[in-house]
Design a protein around this motif. Structure first.
Motif, PDB file in Angstrom:
ATOM      1  N   PRO A 250       0.803  -1.236   0.000  1.00 57.11           N
ATOM      2  CA  PRO A 250       0.000   0.000   0.000  1.00 57.11           C
ATOM      3  C   PRO A 250       0.828   1.274   0.000  1.00 57.11           C
ATOM      4  CG  PRO A 250      -0.114  -1.133   2.137  1.00 57.11           C
ATOM      5  CD  PRO A 250       0.538  -2.077   1.189  1.00 57.11           C
ATOM      6  N   ASP A 251       2.122   1.200   0.345  1.00 56.78           N
ATOM      7  CA  ASP A 251       2.971   2.388   0.350  1.00 56.78           C
ATOM      8  C   ASP A 251       3.534   2.729  -1.028  1.00 56.78           C
ATOM      9  OD1 ASP A 251       2.654   2.968   3.019  1.00 56.78           O
ATOM     10  OD2 ASP A 251       4.443   1.885   3.667  1.00 56.78           O
ATOM     11  N   VAL A 252       3.253   1.923  -2.023  1.00 57.16           N
ATOM     12  CA  VAL A 252       3.831   2.144  -3.351  1.00 57.16           C
ATOM     13  C   VAL A 252       3.197   3.375  -4.001  1.00 57.16           C
ATOM     14  CG1 VAL A 252       3.922   1.232  -5.704  1.00 57.16           C
ATOM     15  CG2 VAL A 252       4.555  -0.226  -3.771  1.00 57.16           C
ATOM     16  N   ALA A 253       4.053   4.328  -4.384  1.00 61.81           N
ATOM     17  CA  ALA A 253       3.591   5.559  -5.029  1.00 61.81           C
ATOM     18  C   ALA A 253       3.871   5.566  -6.527  1.00 61.81           C
ATOM     19  CB  ALA A 253       4.259   6.769  -4.377  1.00 61.81           C
ATOM     20  N   GLU A 254       4.851   4.769  -6.968  1.00 63.07           N
ATOM     21  CA  GLU A 254       5.182   4.662  -8.385  1.00 63.07           C
ATOM     22  C   GLU A 254       5.286   3.195  -8.771  1.00 63.07           C
ATOM     23  OE1 GLU A 254       7.989   8.706  -8.709  1.00 63.07           O
ATOM     24  OE2 GLU A 254       8.817   6.741  -9.270  1.00 63.07           O
ATOM     25  N   ILE A 255       4.681   2.849  -9.887  1.00 64.47           N
ATOM     26  CA  ILE A 255       4.751   1.472 -10.397  1.00 64.47           C
ATOM     27  C   ILE A 255       5.282   1.526 -11.823  1.00 64.47           C
ATOM     28  CG2 ILE A 255       3.515  -0.672 -10.842  1.00 64.47           C
ATOM     29  CD1 ILE A 255       1.234   0.421  -9.083  1.00 64.47           C
ATOM     30  N   VAL A 256       6.346   0.770 -12.078  1.00 63.00           N
ATOM     31  CA  VAL A 256       6.878   0.640 -13.431  1.00 63.00           C
ATOM     32  C   VAL A 256       6.768  -0.818 -13.844  1.00 63.00           C
ATOM     33  CG1 VAL A 256       8.906   0.830 -14.924  1.00 63.00           C
ATOM     34  CG2 VAL A 256       8.439   2.601 -13.204  1.00 63.00           C
ATOM     35  N   SER A 257       5.994  -1.051 -14.872  1.00 61.11           N
ATOM     36  CA  SER A 257       5.859  -2.393 -15.425  1.00 61.11           C
ATOM     37  C   SER A 257       6.935  -2.612 -16.476  1.00 61.11           C
ATOM     38  CB  SER A 257       4.471  -2.567 -16.041  1.00 61.11           C
ATOM     39  OG  SER A 257       4.318  -3.855 -16.586  1.00 61.11           O
ATOM     40  N   ILE A 258       7.502  -3.818 -16.503  1.00 60.66           N
ATOM     41  CA  ILE A 258       8.507  -4.187 -17.494  1.00 60.66           C
ATOM     42  C   ILE A 258       7.901  -5.258 -18.390  1.00 60.66           C
ATOM     43  CG2 ILE A 258      10.856  -4.991 -17.883  1.00 60.66           C
ATOM     44  CD1 ILE A 258      10.656  -2.383 -16.258  1.00 60.66           C
ATOM     45  N   ASP A 259       7.829  -4.981 -19.697  1.00 62.47           N
ATOM     46  CA  ASP A 259       7.165  -5.927 -20.582  1.00 62.47           C
ATOM     47  C   ASP A 259       7.671  -5.735 -22.011  1.00 62.47           C
ATOM     48  OD1 ASP A 259       5.362  -7.931 -21.376  1.00 62.47           O
ATOM     49  OD2 ASP A 259       3.813  -7.185 -20.033  1.00 62.47           O
ATOM     50  N   ALA A 260       7.189  -6.591 -22.898  1.00 63.19           N
ATOM     51  CA  ALA A 260       7.620  -6.554 -24.290  1.00 63.19           C
ATOM     52  C   ALA A 260       7.106  -5.300 -24.985  1.00 63.19           C
ATOM     53  CB  ALA A 260       7.122  -7.795 -25.022  1.00 63.19           C
ATOM     54  N   ALA A 261       7.976  -4.643 -25.740  1.00 65.47           N
ATOM     55  CA  ALA A 261       7.595  -3.499 -26.570  1.00 65.47           C
ATOM     56  C   ALA A 261       7.444  -3.976 -28.010  1.00 65.47           C
ATOM     57  CB  ALA A 261       8.641  -2.394 -26.474  1.00 65.47           C
ATOM     58  N   VAL A 262       6.502  -3.388 -28.714  1.00 73.34           N
ATOM     59  CA  VAL A 262       6.093  -3.895 -30.024  1.00 73.34           C
ATOM     60  C   VAL A 262       6.994  -3.346 -31.137  1.00 73.34           C
ATOM     61  CG1 VAL A 262       4.189  -4.102 -31.655  1.00 73.34           C
ATOM     62  CG2 VAL A 262       3.726  -4.009 -29.188  1.00 73.34           C
ATOM     63  N   VAL A 263       7.768  -4.232 -31.751  1.00 68.99           N
ATOM     64  CA  VAL A 263       8.560  -3.870 -32.920  1.00 68.99           C
ATOM     65  C   VAL A 263       7.789  -4.310 -34.158  1.00 68.99           C
ATOM     66  CG1 VAL A 263      10.721  -4.252 -34.170  1.00 68.99           C
ATOM     67  CG2 VAL A 263      10.739  -4.080 -31.671  1.00 68.99           C
ATOM     68  N   ALA A 264       7.302  -3.351 -34.921  1.00 63.88           N
ATOM     69  CA  ALA A 264       6.476  -3.634 -36.087  1.00 63.88           C
ATOM     70  C   ALA A 264       6.346  -2.361 -36.907  1.00 63.88           C
ATOM     71  CB  ALA A 264       5.081  -4.133 -35.663  1.00 63.88           C
ATOM     72  N   PRO A 265       5.928  -2.458 -38.172  1.00 64.31           N
ATOM     73  CA  PRO A 265       5.705  -1.249 -38.961  1.00 64.31           C
ATOM     74  C   PRO A 265       4.737  -0.305 -38.253  1.00 64.31           C
ATOM     75  CG  PRO A 265       5.650  -3.180 -40.375  1.00 64.31           C
ATOM     76  CD  PRO A 265       5.724  -3.686 -38.972  1.00 64.31           C
TER      77      PRO A 265
END
Length: 401
Positions: A250-265
């Motif tokens: 409950p003390d978390v003020a910032e959340i950064v998700s790490i995940d796949a980024a889309v490489v595509a046209p």
């Protein structure tokens, strides 16, 4: 030095040495562990053991999410969290077929087009029995169907699992212990090329997990304390849309998700760079946190590109929908052919890992303001032009969420 022991020091954000050999090893080992959503006990055990080897303890929720942390210098009432997921797309036996093959129901959102040809493992209730197979289109023989092979459509009702056992009917499948509801994992078959490309199924999000573990290792090895307590949440239902819906402190003020980024046209993400997502299919990410991450990358020479994704959601979407009162952002590693025959590059993973190290050493965007869930509007530390009345705009503090 390990977390919590004397001798750890807090320093200004600086690049840390990245153990690339560790990154490669952890990534390859993660990819070899089947973990379709709903069957993730083994991979969570592996991540917990890796954290333990770094001197970082962890706990597991009833639903299987793993939680750990690197403690900050003091209790501030405002921590941060890095979120990754170990679950992957996969399948489940929907029906035993009269020809001794299996009809599949997909786990997660992915096309049967990219499941065709996949080597699979079928998990029956007999944990000691290993049964393998392969996903094939119903018309799989060119010598039999000729041009009709190319005319068959795409869909889960148009593929089946050929089991690597001498079975040709339902009775034979039952004798093997196979039944509806058994998990079917698409095997990753990972490889790293001499030029640094990583080719594998399930880079989403095994590569992200490897990058985060490597970043935490870099912090521990350097004896560097994070600016504020840094929580790690490893979820197991992201591919189902539940993600980080529970397990956050409950003390978390910032959340950064790490995940796949889309490489595509039409996308700016690259395999050899880290990606900062500015928005996805759910909406824009936090204005202040995203720009703070971009600033950190610029200041320290991290190769980072910005991107916006259309058909995409991540762990933080589930966190916000569940009521998380935090700023959210998404950092990614560029993946070509997401949820298909995926590929990324070690350079991009190293840039992402270094950015995570720098972020963990940096203060929160608004350390005093975000120490509490809410505050007086007049005290908000961002200045912008805000229309006030017919008299025209005025200068004043506003929040740009």
């Amino acid at each position: 030095m390990v977390p919590g022991r004397p001798g750890r020091r807090r320093v200004s954000p600086k690049p840390l040495e990245i153990d690339v050999d560790y990154l490669r090893q952890v990534l390859m080992e993660l990819l070899e562990i089947p973990s379709p959503s709903g069957r993730t006990d083994h991979v969570q055990q592996y991540v917990g053991e890796r954290l333990s080897a770094l001197g970082i303890s962890s706990t597991l929720t009833r639903r299987g999410a793993l939680s750990a942390c690197l403690p900050g210098p003091r209790a501030t009432g405002a921590d941060r969290a890095v979120v990754v997921h170990t679950d992957t797309i996969g399948g489940m036996v929907k029906r035993l077929k009269e020809n001794g093959r299996l009809e599949l129901k997909p786990i997660g959102t992915h096309s049967a087009r990219f499941a065709e040809g996949a080597q699979v493992r079928i998990f029956t209730d007999d944990l000691d029995r290993v049964i393998t197979g392969q996903v094939l289109p119903l018309k799989a023989s060119g010598h039999r169907y000729n041009e009709a092979v190319d005319l068959q459509g795409v869909g889960w009702e148009l593929v089946e699992v050929r089991v690597d056992e001498p079975v040709d009917d339902i009775a034979g499948l039952r004798a093997l212990g196979v039944d509806a509801g058994d998990f079917v994992a698409l095997l990753a078959n990972p490889m790293i090329t001499p030029t640094g490309y990583v080719k594998s199924r399930h880079l989403d999000d095994k590569a992200g997990v490897a990058a985060v573990l490597t970043a935490f290792k870099a912090m521990v090895d350097a004896g560097v304390q994070p600016a504020v307590t840094a929580h790690l949440l490893v979820t197991v239902t992201e591919e189902l849309g539940h993600g980080a819906s529970h397990g956050l402190d409950p003390d978390v003020a910032e959340i950064v998700s790490i995940d796949a980024a889309v490489v595509a046209p039409g996308q700016q993400s690259r395999e050899d760079a880290a990606t900062l997502a500015m928005g996805d299919g759910v909406g824009p990410f936090d204005y202040h946190l995203t720009r703070n991450l971009a600033s950190i990358a610029r200041e320290h020479g991290v190769d980072l590109v910005r991107d916006v994704f259309d058909y995409y959601r991540s762990d933080v979407a589930a966190a916000v929908e569940a009521g998380a009162h935090a700023r959210v952002a998404l950092l990614g590693f560029g993946v070509d052919a997401t949820h298909g025959h995926e590929r990324t590059h070690l350079d991009g993973l190293c840039h992402l890992t270094q950015l995570l190290c720098l972020y963990l050493q940096s203060p929160l965007v608004f350390p005093e303001w975000d120490a509490e869930p809410a505050g007086d509007l007049a005290d908000f530390p961002s200045l912008a032009v805000q229309p006030a009345s017919e008299e025209g705009p005025r200068e004043g503090p506003i929040g740009l969420d």
